[in-house]
Write a protein that holds these residues in place. Structure first.
Motif, PDB file in Angstrom:
ATOM      1  N   ASP A 167       0.815  -1.215   0.000  1.00 43.19           N
ATOM      2  CA  ASP A 167       0.000   0.000   0.000  1.00 43.19           C
ATOM      3  C   ASP A 167       0.851   1.269   0.000  1.00 43.19           C
ATOM      4  O   ASP A 167       0.473   2.291   0.581  1.00 43.19           O
ATOM      5  CB  ASP A 167      -0.950  -0.006   1.207  1.00 43.19           C
ATOM      6  CG  ASP A 167      -2.086   0.993   1.041  1.00 43.19           C
ATOM      7  OD1 ASP A 167      -2.403   1.329  -0.122  1.00 43.19           O
ATOM      8  OD2 ASP A 167      -2.631   1.460   2.057  1.00 43.19           O
ATOM      9  N   GLY A 168       2.035   1.197  -0.618  1.00 40.01           N
ATOM     10  CA  GLY A 168       2.891   2.370  -0.717  1.00 40.01           C
ATOM     11  C   GLY A 168       3.570   2.762   0.586  1.00 40.01           C
ATOM     12  O   GLY A 168       4.064   3.891   0.706  1.00 40.01           O
ATOM     13  N   LYS A 169       3.631   1.855   1.553  1.00 35.52           N
ATOM     14  CA  LYS A 169       4.184   2.196   2.865  1.00 35.52           C
ATOM     15  C   LYS A 169       5.332   1.267   3.238  1.00 35.52           C
ATOM     16  O   LYS A 169       5.484   0.182   2.684  1.00 35.52           O
ATOM     17  CB  LYS A 169       3.098   2.139   3.939  1.00 35.52           C
ATOM     18  CG  LYS A 169       1.980   3.146   3.729  1.00 35.52           C
ATOM     19  CD  LYS A 169       0.912   3.021   4.798  1.00 35.52           C
ATOM     20  CE  LYS A 169      -0.217   4.023   4.567  1.00 35.52           C
ATOM     21  NZ  LYS A 169      -1.288   3.899   5.581  1.00 35.52           N
ATOM     22  N   MET A 170       6.098   1.715   4.208  1.00 36.85           N
ATOM     23  CA  MET A 170       7.235   0.929   4.699  1.00 36.85           C
ATOM     24  C   MET A 170       7.321   1.063   6.211  1.00 36.85           C
ATOM     25  O   MET A 170       6.742   1.970   6.820  1.00 36.85           O
ATOM     26  CB  MET A 170       8.544   1.431   4.085  1.00 36.85           C
ATOM     27  CG  MET A 170       8.910   2.833   4.550  1.00 36.85           C
ATOM     28  SD  MET A 170      10.555   3.341   4.003  1.00 36.85           S
ATOM     29  CE  MET A 170      10.569   5.064   4.523  1.00 36.85           C
TER      30      MET A 170
ATOM     31  N   VAL B  12      10.864   3.711  15.598  1.00 37.54           N
ATOM     32  CA  VAL B  12      10.528   2.885  14.433  1.00 37.54           C
ATOM     33  C   VAL B  12       9.057   3.119  14.099  1.00 37.54           C
ATOM     34  O   VAL B  12       8.194   3.074  14.979  1.00 37.54           O
ATOM     35  CB  VAL B  12      10.790   1.397  14.730  1.00 37.54           C
ATOM     36  CG1 VAL B  12      10.355   0.526  13.547  1.00 37.54           C
ATOM     37  CG2 VAL B  12      12.271   1.168  15.045  1.00 37.54           C
ATOM     38  N   GLU B  13       8.783   3.371  12.816  1.00 36.97           N
ATOM     39  CA  GLU B  13       7.438   3.807  12.431  1.00 36.97           C
ATOM     40  C   GLU B  13       7.072   3.314  11.046  1.00 36.97           C
ATOM     41  O   GLU B  13       7.906   2.798  10.299  1.00 36.97           O
ATOM     42  CB  GLU B  13       7.370   5.334  12.446  1.00 36.97           C
ATOM     43  CG  GLU B  13       8.302   5.964  11.409  1.00 36.97           C
ATOM     44  CD  GLU B  13       8.249   7.484  11.368  1.00 36.97           C
ATOM     45  OE1 GLU B  13       7.508   8.090  12.162  1.00 36.97           O
ATOM     46  OE2 GLU B  13       8.956   8.061  10.512  1.00 36.97           O
ATOM     47  N   VAL B  14       5.791   3.496  10.713  1.00 34.76           N
ATOM     48  CA  VAL B  14       5.286   3.258   9.359  1.00 34.76           C
ATOM     49  C   VAL B  14       5.239   4.602   8.652  1.00 34.76           C
ATOM     50  O   VAL B  14       4.779   5.599   9.219  1.00 34.76           O
ATOM     51  CB  VAL B  14       3.891   2.622   9.389  1.00 34.76           C
ATOM     52  CG1 VAL B  14       3.328   2.495   7.977  1.00 34.76           C
ATOM     53  CG2 VAL B  14       3.940   1.261  10.062  1.00 34.76           C
ATOM     54  N   LEU B  15       5.719   4.635   7.404  1.00 33.27           N
ATOM     55  CA  LEU B  15       5.768   5.888   6.652  1.00 33.27           C
ATOM     56  C   LEU B  15       5.584   5.601   5.164  1.00 33.27           C
ATOM     57  O   LEU B  15       6.073   4.574   4.679  1.00 33.27           O
ATOM     58  CB  LEU B  15       7.120   6.578   6.874  1.00 33.27           C
ATOM     59  CG  LEU B  15       7.252   8.026   6.383  1.00 33.27           C
ATOM     60  CD1 LEU B  15       6.438   8.965   7.269  1.00 33.27           C
ATOM     61  CD2 LEU B  15       8.716   8.451   6.381  1.00 33.27           C
ATOM     62  N   PRO B  16       4.906   6.472   4.429  1.00 30.11           N
ATOM     63  CA  PRO B  16       4.822   6.289   2.975  1.00 30.11           C
ATOM     64  C   PRO B  16       6.207   6.384   2.341  1.00 30.11           C
ATOM     65  O   PRO B  16       7.032   7.204   2.755  1.00 30.11           O
ATOM     66  CB  PRO B  16       3.935   7.449   2.511  1.00 30.11           C
ATOM     67  CG  PRO B  16       3.187   7.879   3.721  1.00 30.11           C
ATOM     68  CD  PRO B  16       4.097   7.627   4.880  1.00 30.11           C
ATOM     69  N   ILE B  17       6.463   5.567   1.341  1.00 33.04           N
ATOM     70  CA  ILE B  17       7.774   5.622   0.698  1.00 33.04           C
ATOM     71  C   ILE B  17       7.944   6.909  -0.098  1.00 33.04           C
ATOM     72  O   ILE B  17       9.054   7.263  -0.478  1.00 33.04           O
ATOM     73  CB  ILE B  17       8.011   4.390  -0.203  1.00 33.04           C
ATOM     74  CG1 ILE B  17       6.971   4.331  -1.329  1.00 33.04           C
ATOM     75  CG2 ILE B  17       7.975   3.108   0.614  1.00 33.04           C
ATOM     76  CD1 ILE B  17       7.235   3.226  -2.336  1.00 33.04           C
ATOM     77  N   SER B  18       6.830   7.623  -0.332  1.00 33.12           N
ATOM     78  CA  SER B  18       6.913   8.893  -1.054  1.00 33.12           C
ATOM     79  C   SER B  18       7.358  10.036  -0.161  1.00 33.12           C
ATOM     80  O   SER B  18       7.559  11.151  -0.643  1.00 33.12           O
ATOM     81  CB  SER B  18       5.547   9.233  -1.659  1.00 33.12           C
ATOM     82  OG  SER B  18       4.550   9.319  -0.638  1.00 33.12           O
TER      83      SER B  18
END
Length: 359
Positions: A330-333, A343-349
């Motif tokens: 879903d475009g996230k990492m 440590v977190e979830v973030l859009p690769i954009s």
């Protein structure tokens, strides 16, 4: 004509007033000349982000030197053990050579023909002479063996010296990188410390807003790509990746378990991680060994097009590949961002995307 009156000198009280006024004006002027402009919050945030990014670059360089130091230390230990074994072998050979030489000296002082003439036991003498000739042959063989062993020992000692010198050089560079990291982090913290509590809260709020904006932009891109794909009646390469399974599921499960843990430079867990420390440990949890630093991880597998990303792939950022995360779909990492964050979830954009690898 009347006499001109001389102007009367100013009174002491008036002099005091003038002096005070002039002094106050001078102080005011000096204060105005040396006053430092208060930086804007946007300027502070930009500078702090830049310092943190530079620190992260240095962290990956530090990790590289640290890994090299560990390999060199292992190599130095191996060579030094080899040198020690070679020295023991040489000592044993010298002892054996000494014994052969002493025996020849004791028994080889008289001409063999004379010894045979006067010997009361000619048969016994011939036996001893045969043994002496055999000992001479043994000495020759031992001398050659000793020469070969000494040559190997000298080579090993030279290799050990060169390796230890390289180890010292890497250790010096490691210390320099560590100082560089600490200086940049201290400079960033010093800038934040100049802000009031209210302004620091505003900076943190701005960072959260930037993250939310990036997530919204990513969601909009995904939705637009989905609509375009359906209208064109073609396979959609930008829809969320399929659910992770097998190895990828293990990688992501490990990464998800670390969410909220603090960033720690040059750390590979279990309590804190830097970016490549997190990715290397996540792959290790899935039974896959990859390199420790992001630049090396970039070469640990084939390149993957952005449209073909799958959960578990490594995603890389910035021109020098100094940051890496784990794609989760879903475009996230999931990634370990930088000092002061978790440590977190973030859009690769949200960062300058460079590419992906599937080890």
């Amino acid at each position: 004509m009347g006499k001109r009156r001389k102007p009367s000198p100013p009174s002491r009280a008036r002099m005091a007033v003038l002096t005070t006024a002039m002094a106050g004006g001078a102080v005011l002027a000096a204060g105005t000349a040396h006053a430092e402009p208060t930086p804007s919050l946007a300027s502070v945030k930009e500078q702090v982000d830049k310092l943190n990014e530079e620190a992260e670059q240095s962290v990956e360089q530090y990790n590289g030197f640290q890994e090299k130091q560990q390999k060199l230390q292992g190599e130095a230990n191996r060579i030094q053990e080899k040198v020690a074994r070679g020295q023991e072998s040489m000592n044993e050979l010298r002892t054996r050579l000494g014994a052969v030489a002493a025996d020849q000296y004791r028994n080889g002082g008289i001409d063999p023909s004379v010894q045979l003439m006067f010997d009361s036991d000619p048969a016994g003498y011939l036996e001893r002479a045969s043994a002496q000739n055999q000992a001479a042959g043994t000495q020759t063989a031992l001398l050659k063996q000793a020469q070969d062993e000494q040559r190997k020992l000298d080579q090993d000692r030279a290799e050990a010296t060169a390796t230890l010198a390289q180890l010292d050089s890497v250790g010096t560079e490691l210390g320099a990188r560590k100082q560089q990291i600490q200086s940049k982090l201290a400079a960033a913290q010093a800038m934040l410390n100049k802000l009031s509590t209210e302004d620091r809260a505003k900076v943190n709020a701005q960072q959260a807003a930037d993250k939310a904006k990036a997530e919204a932009q990513q969601a909009a891109k995904t939705a637009a790509a989905d609509r375009a794909s359906r209208s064109a009646d073609r396979p959609d390469m930008s829809t969320p990746a399929p659910p992770a399974s097998g190895r990828a599921a293990a990688i992501i499960a490990f990464a998800q378990a670390q969410l909220g843990k603090p960033y720690g430079w040059s750390k590979s867990g279990p309590d804190s991680f830097d970016c490549s420390g997190l990715t290397s440990q996540a792959y290790k949890a899935a039974g896959v060994r990859i390199s420790r630093i992001s630049q090396d991880q970039w070469n640990d597998g084939p390149r993957i097009d952005r449209a073909n990303l799958q959960p578990g792939d490594l995603v890389f950022f910035y021109n020098d590949i100094h940051h890496v995360g784990i794609y989760i779909g879903d475009g996230k990492m999931i990634h370990a961002p930088r000092t002061g964050k978790n440590v977190e979830v973030l859009p690769i954009s949200a960062m300058p995307y460079m590419g992906a690898v599937r080890p």
